[in-house]
Design a protein around this motif. Sequence first.
Motif, PDB file in Angstrom:
ATOM      1  N   GLU A 269       2.452   8.673   8.957  1.00 33.29           N
ATOM      2  CA  GLU A 269       3.208   8.093   9.867  1.00 33.29           C
ATOM      3  C   GLU A 269       5.097   8.334  10.014  1.00 33.29           C
ATOM      4  O   GLU A 269       5.436   8.631   9.204  1.00 33.29           O
ATOM      5  CB  GLU A 269       3.123   6.284   9.836  1.00 33.29           C
ATOM      6  CG  GLU A 269       3.791   5.750   8.766  1.00 33.29           C
ATOM      7  CD  GLU A 269       3.232   4.194   9.072  1.00 33.29           C
ATOM      8  OE1 GLU A 269       2.838   3.878   9.914  1.00 33.29           O
ATOM      9  OE2 GLU A 269       3.954   3.497   7.991  1.00 33.29           O
TER      10      GLU A 269
ATOM     11  N   ILE B  38       0.739  -1.255  -0.018  1.00 32.51           N
ATOM     12  CA  ILE B  38      -0.051   0.051  -0.071  1.00 32.51           C
ATOM     13  C   ILE B  38       0.871   1.203  -0.014  1.00 32.51           C
ATOM     14  O   ILE B  38       0.422   2.127  -0.429  1.00 32.51           O
ATOM     15  CB  ILE B  38      -0.954  -0.154   1.095  1.00 32.51           C
ATOM     16  CG1 ILE B  38      -0.293   0.199   2.620  1.00 32.51           C
ATOM     17  CG2 ILE B  38      -1.960  -1.056   1.339  1.00 32.51           C
ATOM     18  CD1 ILE B  38      -1.409   0.476   3.636  1.00 32.51           C
TER      19      ILE B  38
ATOM     20  N   ARG C 116      -5.341  -0.702   5.315  1.00 28.44           N
ATOM     21  CA  ARG C 116      -4.672  -1.987   4.341  1.00 28.44           C
ATOM     22  C   ARG C 116      -5.902  -2.867   3.950  1.00 28.44           C
ATOM     23  O   ARG C 116      -5.391  -3.931   3.175  1.00 28.44           O
ATOM     24  CB  ARG C 116      -3.754  -2.409   5.336  1.00 28.44           C
ATOM     25  CG  ARG C 116      -2.391  -2.944   4.701  1.00 28.44           C
ATOM     26  CD  ARG C 116      -1.341  -3.046   5.148  1.00 28.44           C
ATOM     27  NE  ARG C 116      -1.097  -4.159   6.157  1.00 28.44           N
ATOM     28  CZ  ARG C 116      -0.184  -4.664   6.883  1.00 28.44           C
ATOM     29  NH1 ARG C 116       0.913  -3.662   7.219  1.00 28.44           N
ATOM     30  NH2 ARG C 116      -0.149  -5.627   7.365  1.00 28.44           N
TER      31      ARG C 116
ATOM     32  N   MET D  22      -0.500   5.406   7.136  1.00 26.10           N
ATOM     33  CA  MET D  22       0.808   4.753   6.723  1.00 26.10           C
ATOM     34  C   MET D  22       1.480   5.347   5.670  1.00 26.10           C
ATOM     35  O   MET D  22       1.158   6.270   5.276  1.00 26.10           O
ATOM     36  CB  MET D  22       0.556   3.360   6.557  1.00 26.10           C
ATOM     37  CG  MET D  22      -0.088   2.515   7.817  1.00 26.10           C
ATOM     38  SD  MET D  22      -0.593   0.938   7.403  1.00 26.10           S
ATOM     39  CE  MET D  22      -0.770   0.107   9.287  1.00 26.10           C
ATOM     40  N   GLY D  23       2.495   4.468   5.192  1.00 23.14           N
ATOM     41  CA  GLY D  23       3.302   4.705   4.254  1.00 23.14           C
ATOM     42  C   GLY D  23       4.891   4.580   4.419  1.00 23.14           C
ATOM     43  O   GLY D  23       5.703   4.725   3.604  1.00 23.14           O
TER      44      GLY D  23
ATOM     45  N   HIS E 219      -4.719  -0.281  10.681  1.00 23.28           N
ATOM     46  CA  HIS E 219      -4.351  -1.275   9.613  1.00 23.28           C
ATOM     47  C   HIS E 219      -5.933  -1.369   8.823  1.00 23.28           C
ATOM     48  O   HIS E 219      -5.874  -2.007   7.729  1.00 23.28           O
ATOM     49  CB  HIS E 219      -4.304  -2.792  10.246  1.00 23.28           C
ATOM     50  CG  HIS E 219      -2.810  -2.659  10.577  1.00 23.28           C
ATOM     51  ND1 HIS E 219      -2.301  -2.110  11.654  1.00 23.28           N
ATOM     52  CD2 HIS E 219      -1.783  -3.315   9.987  1.00 23.28           C
ATOM     53  CE1 HIS E 219      -1.059  -2.361  11.759  1.00 23.28           C
ATOM     54  NE2 HIS E 219      -0.674  -3.088  11.086  1.00 23.28           N
TER      55      HIS E 219
HETATM   56  O1  F6P Z   1       4.624  -1.902   4.433  1.00 23.83           O
HETATM   57  C1  F6P Z   1       3.087  -1.569   4.770  1.00 23.83           C
HETATM   58  C2  F6P Z   1       2.619  -1.041   5.932  1.00 23.83           C
HETATM   59  O2  F6P Z   1       1.565  -1.254   5.946  1.00 23.83           O
HETATM   60  C3  F6P Z   1       3.400   0.335   6.561  1.00 23.83           C
HETATM   61  O3  F6P Z   1       2.649   1.225   5.748  1.00 23.83           O
HETATM   62  C4  F6P Z   1       3.442   0.245   7.802  1.00 23.83           C
HETATM   63  O4  F6P Z   1       4.684   1.104   8.537  1.00 23.83           O
HETATM   64  C5  F6P Z   1       3.845  -1.349   8.104  1.00 23.83           C
HETATM   65  O5  F6P Z   1       3.447  -1.968   7.068  1.00 23.83           O
HETATM   66  C6  F6P Z   1       3.110  -1.728   9.196  1.00 23.83           C
HETATM   67  O6  F6P Z   1       3.614  -3.061   9.392  1.00 23.83           O
HETATM   68  P1  F6P Z   1       2.827  -4.153  10.305  1.00 23.83           P
HETATM   69  O7  F6P Z   1       2.118  -4.756   9.554  1.00 23.83           O
HETATM   70  O8  F6P Z   1       3.993  -5.004  10.748  1.00 23.83           O
HETATM   71  O9  F6P Z   1       2.092  -3.494  11.586  1.00 23.83           O
END
Ligand code: F6P
Length: 320
Positions: A222, A126, A252, A169-170, A249
């Motif tokens: 973030e 994402i 996502r 996120m990012g 999340h």
């Molecule tokens: O790499 C994708 C991502 O969603 C990032 O934007 C975020 O910082 C990270 O993964 C979060 O990771 P996790 O799934 O380990 O919480």
Amino acid sequence: IKRIGVLTSGGDAPGMNAAVRSVVRAAINEGISVSGIRDGFLGMHQDRIIDLDRAGVNDIITRGGTFLGTARFTAFKEESVRREAIENLKKRNIDALVLIGGDGTYTGALRLHEMGVRCIGIPATIDNDVHGTGFSIGFDTAVNNIMQNMDRLRDTSSSHHRVTIMEVMGRHCGDLAVVGGIAGGADYIIAPEEPFVKEDLFSKIAQAFASGKRHALICLCENIVNADALASELEATTGIECRATVLGHIQRGGSPTAYDRVLASRLGDYAVRLLIDGVYGKCVGIDGTTLIATDFEEAINNPKHSHVNEYISLSNKISL
Ligand code: F6P
């Protein structure tokens, strides 16, 4: 090539399933069998591998996440672990791999390529932070999620005449914040590509409220500043009520957009075609509407193609 293994790795992204479906069907059309590797490099090491046929990927195009599962498996950095995983591929007559994920996935793929495994990578994250493609699978869906949630925050923010900070996120890439923020009509966007000056934000908000603005939305990437701390400081400095929401999340998940499904379908088919043509060690991507392939090494060692600067100047013109 007789059998391709397909895996998804790293953070899940909506559209990963559409990519797997495309790989499976494109391969089967060419008489190539497909194995699905569960939970990325972890499942490859633990030999959790299933057969996938045309019907095995029915009804997954609409689903976010990845039905194969994913993992962040740091032990894969060790050559001995990779060697054991490669033995599992050999045992199952898997003679090529399609790896769907972000730059961590590409790094694992490059190591496997160096050990003689035929690999093609497909960008899915994402964050849209991988080189070698204009867009990664999942970015468009996440942007839509951000926009829809910002619309909701606008309702409550405008009702209470507040400033609302929404953190997205990012990782270290501002694409989600900038593109999502523009789509959601954010008044101020904070992204890592541009230095963040708190005083600039506070004075712009104060001026806007002084000249009649009754609420404002801030879209924050973030890993720049703590959203709650920023809200408190903004409130203390300007006297204007401020709240922070960390989207987390939620952004996502969900059914992939048409754009992500089509992109995933095109890239999955292209990955299979490259393997059939004897091209390995590359990741596929999109440049405009054209499919491209880039060496893993180049993709890993170069900054991504970014639209963010152009978007930041747009956002500066049309926000506070
Ligand atoms: O790499 C994708 C991502 O969603 C990032 O934007 C975020 O910082 C990270 O993964 C979060 O990771 P996790 O799934 O380990 O919480």
